[in-house]
Design a protein around this motif. Structure first.
Motif, PDB file in Angstrom:
ATOM      1  N   ALA A   5      29.968  13.499 -40.305  1.00 18.35           N
ATOM      2  CA  ALA A   5      29.428  13.810 -41.525  1.00 18.35           C
ATOM      3  C   ALA A   5      27.888  13.272 -41.728  1.00 18.35           C
ATOM      4  N   CYS A   8      26.031  15.888 -39.265  1.00 21.01           N
ATOM      5  CA  CYS A   8      25.864  16.869 -40.081  1.00 21.01           C
ATOM      6  C   CYS A   8      24.752  16.941 -40.999  1.00 21.01           C
ATOM      7  N   LEU A   9      24.644  15.889 -41.945  1.00 20.88           N
ATOM      8  CA  LEU A   9      23.537  15.773 -42.820  1.00 20.88           C
ATOM      9  C   LEU A   9      22.194  15.604 -42.140  1.00 20.88           C
ATOM     10  N   ALA A  28      24.999  21.346 -44.271  1.00 25.38           N
ATOM     11  CA  ALA A  28      25.305  20.630 -45.452  1.00 25.38           C
ATOM     12  C   ALA A  28      26.778  20.820 -46.065  1.00 25.38           C
ATOM     13  N   GLY A  29      27.224  22.029 -45.933  1.00 26.96           N
ATOM     14  CA  GLY A  29      28.288  22.223 -46.294  1.00 26.96           C
ATOM     15  C   GLY A  29      29.484  21.379 -45.657  1.00 26.96           C
ATOM     16  N   ALA A  31      28.918  18.806 -43.917  1.00 22.59           N
ATOM     17  CA  ALA A  31      28.873  17.480 -44.137  1.00 22.59           C
ATOM     18  C   ALA A  31      29.832  16.791 -45.365  1.00 22.59           C
ATOM     19  N   LYS A  32      29.539  18.008 -46.486  1.00 23.31           N
ATOM     20  CA  LYS A  32      30.410  17.697 -47.493  1.00 23.31           C
ATOM     21  C   LYS A  32      31.710  17.420 -47.353  1.00 23.31           C
ATOM     22  N   ILE A  33      32.249  18.452 -46.450  1.00 24.54           N
ATOM     23  CA  ILE A  33      33.721  18.558 -46.298  1.00 24.54           C
ATOM     24  C   ILE A  33      34.141  17.361 -45.704  1.00 24.54           C
ATOM     25  N   PHE A  35      32.695  14.472 -45.477  1.00 23.13           N
ATOM     26  CA  PHE A  35      32.524  13.075 -46.408  1.00 23.13           C
ATOM     27  C   PHE A  35      33.876  13.173 -47.388  1.00 23.13           C
ATOM     28  N   PHE A  36      34.078  14.338 -47.954  1.00 20.16           N
ATOM     29  CA  PHE A  36      35.303  14.148 -48.924  1.00 20.16           C
ATOM     30  C   PHE A  36      36.483  13.826 -48.249  1.00 20.16           C
TER      31      PHE A  36
END
Length: 58
Positions: A5, A8-9, A28-29, A31-33, A35-36
């Motif tokens: 994550a 990717c960020l 960014a998308g 990385a968000k996935i 992260f969650f």
């Protein structure tokens, strides 16, 4: 998974600074996935540890 994550960020930030909009948005998308997913696994792990009821080994 947290490592990916963060990677990717960083890719998203670098791509955003250089002006690659599509690559930055995709990274960014992703990385968000990640992260969650990491956040959900953390909560599940904390709940499992709390419900187990055993104290730490000393």
């Amino acid at each position: 998974m947290l490592y990916w994550a963060v990677v990717c960020l960083v890719i998203a930030i670098v791509a955003g600074v250089l002006g690659f909009g599509g690559i930055a948005g995709t990274a960014a998308g992703f990385a968000k996935i990640l992260f969650f997913i990491f956040l959900v696994l953390l909560v599940v792990s904390l709940l499992a540890n709390a419900l187990r009821g055993r104290g730490p080994k000393i």
